[in-house]
Design a protein around this motif. Structure first.
Motif: not given
Length: 561
Positions: A466-474
């Motif tokens: 569910l959090s795939w690909g979601l980081d602070d820079t995305t």
């Protein structure tokens, strides 16, 4: 009135000096009896007059009969022939029912109830009759009473099992169907339990049953001439039946059923499926597709996947129907599970042509279940009837275990990726599902609003997906959020007993929230540990979860806000 006055005077005179004149006593007693009889007659006349003036009894007899018939339909599931109670309401209703043959045409036969059968046959006059046997081995006398009225049978529902009278009963049924014409028979249900004496041959043909529309048979043998009666069928149900028809002949018979609405086959196709390499059958690519435009539901159960596939490859079905397909895996065919449910579905290029219901816009919820059977069911809501899909594999030897959940989820993506699913329930050991597989599921169904899991002790792979690909820079333009409309996650059926797991859940919720994806409801499973550990867990994680989710159900308690 003069007679009443005279009787009253005689009774009064007789009551004077009763102890002195014996003859006066006898005379007075007779007068009182006569007086009471007269009062009873007068009372019945008054009640009858009042009954005649009741609003309901002032209706036309035809309307009353229609009301009685509807009452019978509404209560038919509760007791047989419920209109019988109406005969006790009043004399008029009883007389009206006795004079209405159509009310007596539906006959439910209890064990040894030949007197009731004779009464119904007599009061139904020459009307067609619908007969349902509620007895098994004791049906012989009733069948004998029914034989002279065979030409009046409109429907016959019959089921029987083991017993020392069974051979005699089979002979009577064969006499009924094999040696007599049934010109008005429209609905036949004959379910034979067990095969101790072999299959029953009813010798059905279009000459003897020219108007048959519903045919439900179990453990019955179908001779080649049976195919001639299929052209007018609206329902065909065959359970563990044998036949002399070849697979191509059966397909030709199906093609001649333009009005078919219900097709139920259980343990039937295997017996007519040609052996691999046989030269007596037409290849699937050369067969003319069979279009069943009016079909409401199709059930194919208890047959090998290859048999189900052979039939589906020739069918073009409507989009708004109920489909139940259950393949049987034998002990020496365990490798069939390698393909899962796709082992009995047509190839991708033909699948939606044969089963357009798989892409129906009404298919909004699905359940994947590998606890027991290997099953995917989908529909519009928990109470819908159509469209509805149930695809399953089962094994009498219990070869299937919940370790096949990854395969079931891959089947879900493969089979229902064109459906707009909004609710997904997953039943099985979640520990075996990888993050990559969850990503493929969430990518295939971007409209999901609710996900529920049952089984296993770890669902961290789901939250990682569910959090795939979601980081602070995305940013939202850099990567799309998987299932952005997801509002409810339910882990009530899973045991969540890991601090690391709760860390993954909080991390995923925070990442999604920063990208604008909010969870409305989170239902967490119980913490199976000591009371102290439970209190510690609540104190540590509950406030953090409540800050991120609108409503939290925690450890089986009521919602915490």
């Amino acid at each position: 009135m003069a007679l009443t006055t005279q009787i009253q005077e005689l009774a009064a005179t007789a009551c004077v000096g009763l102890s002195t004149i014996p003859s006066d006593v006898e005379f007075g007693a007779a007068a009182i009896v006569l007086y009471l009889e007269h009062l009873a007659l007068a009372r019945r006349a008054l009640l009858s007059s009042r009954n005649d003036h009741q609003p309901v009894n002032r209706l036309l007899p035809e309307l009353l009969v229609d009301i009685f018939s509807r009452y019978d339909e509404w209560h038919a599931d509760l007791l047989p022939m419920p209109w019988r109670k109406l005969r006790l309401v009043c004399r008029y209703w009883n007389e009206l029912i006795l004079a209405t043959p159509t009310l007596w045409r539906t006959i439910t036969i209890e064990p040894k109830a030949t007197a009731w059968l004779d009464l119904c046959l007599r009061n139904s006059c020459e009307a067609t009759v619908d007969v349902k046997f509620r007895c098994n081995d004791d049906a012989n006398p009733a069948v004998r009473h029914l034989l002279p009225h065979a030409q009046r049978l409109r429907s016959l529902h019959f089921g029987y099992g083991y017993g020392h009278r069974r051979k005699q009963l089979v002979r009577m049924l064969q006499d009924l169907f094999g040696n007599r014409e049934l010109p008005v028979l429209e609905d036949l249900q004959c379910l034979v339990v067990g095969s101790r004496y072999g299959k029953v041959d009813l010798k059905l043909s279009s000459q003897r049953c020219p108007r048959i529309q519903k045919l439900s048979l179990g453990n019955v043998h179908l001779p080649p001439e049976t195919s001639s009666i299929l052209c007018k069928l609206r329902k065909l149900s065959l359970t563990e039946c044998s036949t002399d028809l070849t697979f191509d002949q059966f397909l030709a018979a199906l093609a001649s059923c333009p009005c078919l609405e219900h097709l139920h086959l259980s343990g039937f196709l295997e017996g007519i499926l040609p052996r691999r390499g046989s030269s007596n059958t037409t290849s699937a690519s050369r067969r003319i597709p069979i279009v069943l435009a009016h079909l409401h539901d199709i059930y194919i159960t208890d047959d090998p996947p290859a048999a189900i596939l052979a039939l589906l490859q020739t069918l073009h079905l409507p989009a708004n129907i109920r489909v139940i397909l259950t393949g049987r895996i034998e002990e020496d065919e365990e490798l069939v599970v390698a393909g899962g449910l796709t082992s009995f579905l047509p190839s991708q290029s033909l699948r939606l042509t044969a089963l357009p219901v798989l892409a129906s816009s009404a298919i909004t919820r699905a359940t994947v279940d590998v606890m027991g059977n290997f099953e995917i069911s989908a529909g519009a809501d928990p109470y819908n009837i159509s469209p509805n899909i149930e695809l399953a594999l089962y094994s009498p030897q219990r070869l299937i275990s919940d370790n096949f959940l990854p395969l079931a989820l891959r089947n879900l993506v493969d089979v229902l990726s064109a459906a707009p699913l909004r609710e997904l329930n997953v039943i099985g050991t979640q520990d075996t599902v990888s993050v990559a597989l969850w990503i493929s599921v969430l990518t295939a169904f971007p409209l999901l609003e609710s996900i529920a899991t049952i089984g296993g002790e770890s669902v961290s792979s789901l939250w990682s997906a569910l959090s795939w690909g979601l980081d602070d820079t995305t940013t939202i333009t850099d990567a799309s959020i998987l299932c952005p409309h997801l509002s409810c996650v339910d882990h009530q059926g899973s045991v969540l007993a890991s601090h690391a797991l709760y860390g993954d859940i909080l991390d995923s919720l925070r990442r999604r929230r920063t990208k604008g994806a909010y969870l409305r409801s989170l239902i967490l499973g119980p913490w199976h540990d000591s009371k102290d550990a439970y209190d510690e867990m609540c104190a540590e994680y509950l406030p953090q979860l409540q800050a991120l989710v609108e409503e939290v159900h925690f450890g089986g308690d009521y919602p915490q806000r």
